[in-house]
Design a protein around this motif. Structure first.
Motif, short mmCIF file in Angstrom:
data_model
loop_
_atom_site.label_atom_id
_atom_site.label_comp_id
_atom_site.label_asym_id
_atom_site.label_seq_id
_atom_site.Cartn_x
_atom_site.Cartn_y
_atom_site.Cartn_z
N GLU A 7 24.25 -14.79 4.45
CA GLU A 7 24.16 -14.23 3.25
C GLU A 7 23.37 -12.84 3.04
OE1 GLU A 7 22.28 -17.03 0.78
OE2 GLU A 7 23.60 -19.06 1.38
N ALA A 8 24.00 -12.32 2.20
CA ALA A 8 23.68 -10.87 1.79
C ALA A 8 22.95 -10.52 0.75
CB ALA A 8 25.17 -10.27 2.27
N THR A 9 22.18 -10.01 0.88
CA THR A 9 21.29 -9.40 -0.36
C THR A 9 21.67 -7.24 -0.79
OG1 THR A 9 19.80 -11.16 0.32
CG2 THR A 9 18.87 -9.29 -1.10
N HIS A 10 21.46 -7.51 -2.05
CA HIS A 10 22.42 -6.34 -2.75
C HIS A 10 20.62 -5.92 -3.80
CE1 HIS A 10 24.39 -3.08 -3.31
NE2 HIS A 10 24.39 -3.07 -4.59
N ARG A 11 20.26 -4.91 -3.51
CA ARG A 11 19.42 -3.86 -3.56
C ARG A 11 18.07 -5.13 -4.75
NH1 ARG A 11 19.90 0.67 -4.36
NH2 ARG A 11 19.07 1.44 -6.29
N LYS A 12 17.33 -5.44 -3.90
CA LYS A 12 16.79 -7.13 -4.42
C LYS A 12 15.37 -6.06 -4.17
CE LYS A 12 14.42 -10.99 -4.02
NZ LYS A 12 14.37 -12.29 -3.64
N ARG A 13 15.21 -6.01 -5.45
CA ARG A 13 13.29 -5.43 -6.04
C ARG A 13 12.63 -6.54 -6.16
NH1 ARG A 13 12.08 -0.35 -10.26
NH2 ARG A 13 13.99 0.17 -8.93
N VAL A 14 11.09 -5.90 -5.39
CA VAL A 14 10.04 -6.13 -5.43
C VAL A 14 9.12 -5.61 -5.53
CG1 VAL A 14 8.52 -8.18 -4.00
CG2 VAL A 14 10.59 -7.75 -3.13
N LYS A 15 7.68 -6.06 -6.47
CA LYS A 15 6.59 -5.35 -6.66
C LYS A 15 5.62 -6.40 -6.39
CE LYS A 15 4.56 -3.34 -10.91
NZ LYS A 15 4.22 -2.99 -11.81
N MET A 16 4.73 -5.52 -5.82
CA MET A 16 3.24 -6.40 -4.73
C MET A 16 2.17 -5.29 -5.19
SD MET A 16 4.89 -8.29 -1.85
CE MET A 16 3.65 -8.93 -1.10
N PRO A 17 1.07 -6.26 -5.54
CA PRO A 17 -0.21 -5.96 -5.51
C PRO A 17 -0.93 -4.47 -4.44
CG PRO A 17 -0.58 -7.58 -5.87
CD PRO A 17 0.77 -7.74 -4.97
N LEU A 18 -1.40 -3.76 -4.14
CA LEU A 18 -1.60 -3.03 -2.42
C LEU A 18 -3.21 -3.95 -2.97
CD1 LEU A 18 -1.19 0.39 -3.31
CD2 LEU A 18 -0.45 -1.13 -1.88
N SER A 19 -3.06 -4.02 -1.16
CA SER A 19 -4.36 -4.77 -0.68
C SER A 19 -5.20 -4.14 0.71
CB SER A 19 -3.97 -5.76 0.44
OG SER A 19 -2.88 -6.84 -0.32
N PRO A 20 -6.42 -3.93 0.45
CA PRO A 20 -7.25 -4.23 1.73
C PRO A 20 -7.24 -3.80 3.26
CG PRO A 20 -8.75 -4.80 0.05
CD PRO A 20 -7.43 -5.59 -0.34
N ASN A 21 -7.64 -3.27 3.36
CA ASN A 21 -7.56 -3.09 5.48
C ASN A 21 -8.71 -2.58 5.95
OD1 ASN A 21 -7.25 -3.58 8.02
ND2 ASN A 21 -5.57 -3.68 8.21
N PHE A 22 -10.13 -3.17 5.90
CA PHE A 22 -11.92 -2.65 6.56
C PHE A 22 -11.02 -2.35 7.53
CE2 PHE A 22 -12.19 -5.63 2.91
CZ PHE A 22 -12.80 -4.30 2.14
#
Length: 421
Positions: free
Chosen positions: A183-198
């Motif tokens: 199955e193809a996917t076309h321009r799916k928008r995702v918004k996610m919070p930034l996470s730290p990396n110590f």
């Protein structure tokens, strides 16, 4: 202690510095200086109002003296007795306040160091748990790394070094994309919070990242995930500001890390990195940068990558020394393993199996000896339970001394050999 000293030294200072009552002024006055009067040919006293009018008024002097704040010229003792009381109060404050404050400060520093160490251990444990979870997911799902995409946000400081520009880490986003084999996917928008990396920077982060992805699968015989993946990094919102120049806003750029191919022979996933342009002096960068990846994950390569990863995950173990026998010499049978050419990757696994078998050998030997002893006792008991002689005229044969000794010894002398058992 502070209240008690305030009462005691306030009372003593009042008695030493209260002065004398002046009925004309209706107040206590004290001598502040003396001068020579040539007219009378005598010393004259210069008096002024005493600041130590009552014991509660002296409490202020006691507090500011004990805390080493200072009380100014108005509360300076003038008499010898007042100066002696002030010196005793100063030394008392050093013993009661200054020394305990130093001890409390040292203990606070130790506790703070322990707190930092505890937080560091918690952070390291959390990182190890996350790494173990990623390994478990990668071992259980052959396409884990193929679907996983990492977005790293960096601040371009503009400082040059031998490796290029020095960049400051300002957050990351790890996302598992929904990629189907049919199955193809076309321009799916995702918004996610930034996470730290110590591991990259000991810094708290904030903000979010917005990106889009499109997926066009291709059908082949041996492929499990094959096609073209397009990722568009749209923008970031509300990121931290760490630049000291201009308006103190950041100069961010984004690095996209994907895994278009299965892990190589070392068991580590093969990364493909792409970077956006740098947007200067903003906390709301807009990139709209698109990157394309050709995904090619086959069934055989995915399975081989998982096996290699599982093997190499067991290599980082504590190296054990050679086995010492009962005579103290090195038992070379446990330290030398003949490997065929091209099978060096199995050496850690075989060494681990040898160590496990060597640890189990004493236990097995003890259990075998216990079984032998039990079998000997059972056979001796069966010999002792023989039927009586049916002929009453036949004499009863008493047990021989050897048999008696055998019975006392648990039947070990005439018990069957271990081979017969």
């Amino acid at each position: 202690n502070l209240l008690l000293g305030m009462v005691i030294f306030g009372s003593l200072m009042y008695m030493a510095e209260q002065g004398e009552w002046d009925p004309d002024r209706q107040q206590f006055v004290r001598v502040v200086e003396r001068y020579w009067d040539n007219t009378d040919r005598s010393w004259k006293n210069v008096v002024e109002k005493s600041p130590f009018e009552s014991i509660p008024d002296c409490f202020w002097w006691a507090i500011v003296t004990a805390t080493t704040v200072g009380y100014g010229d108005d509360y300076t003792p003038r008499t010898l007795l007042g100066k002696i009381v002030a010196c005793i109060a100063m030394f008392w404050s050093l013993c009661v306040l200054a020394l305990p404050i130093g001890v409390i400060g040292g203990n606070f520093e130790n506790v703070w160091v322990e707190y930092d160490e505890e937080k560091r251990e918690e952070r390291e444990n959390k990182e190890r748990q996350e790494a173990s979870m990623l390994k478990s997911l990668a071992f259980s799902d052959p396409l884990f790394w193929g679907r996983r995409v990492l977005f790293e946000l960096w601040h371009d400081s503009g400082i040059q070094d031998k490796d290029g520009n020095q960049s400051e880490f300002i957050g990351e986003v790890s996302c598992t994309l929904e990629l189907s084999s049919n199955e193809a996917t076309h321009r799916k928008r995702v918004k996610m919070p930034l996470s730290p990396n110590f591991a990259k920077a000991r810094r708290e982060v904030r903000g979010s990242l917005v990106f889009e992805y499109s997926w066009l699968p291709l059908q082949t015989a041996d492929s499990v995930l094959e096609g073209v993946l397009q990722i568009t990094v749209v923008k970031a919102e509300g990121i931290i500001s760490i630049d000291y120049r201009k308006g103190c806003a950041s100069d961010p750029y984004c690095v996209v890390v994907a895994h278009p191919k299965p892990p190589h022979q070392s068991g580590q996933p093969m990364e493909a990195r792409c970077s956006t342009k740098t947007v200067c002096n903003t906390t709301e960068p807009v990139w709209n940068s698109t990157f394309s990846y050709t995904m090619c994950w086959t069934q055989a390569a995915s399975k081989a990558g998982i096996e290699l990863g599982m093997k190499h995950s067991k290599v980082a173990r504590e190296t054990k020394g050679p086995h010492l026998g009962s005579t103290g010499h090195i038992n070379k049978s446990f330290t030398s393993i003949d490997m065929q050419e091209g099978d060096d990757s199995d050496l850690p696994l075989l060494a681990e199996e040898v160590e496990r078998m060597r640890a189990m050998f004493p236990v097995m030997r003890y259990e075998v000896n216990s079984v032998r002893q039990d079998m000997k006792r059972i056979l001796f008991a069966l010999q002792a339970l023989k039927l009586p002689n049916p002929d009453p005229t036949a004499p009863t044969v008493p047990p021989s001394p050897t048999n008696s000794a055998d019975a006392a010894g648990g039947g070990r002398a005439h018990s069957p050999s271990p081979e017969n058992c």
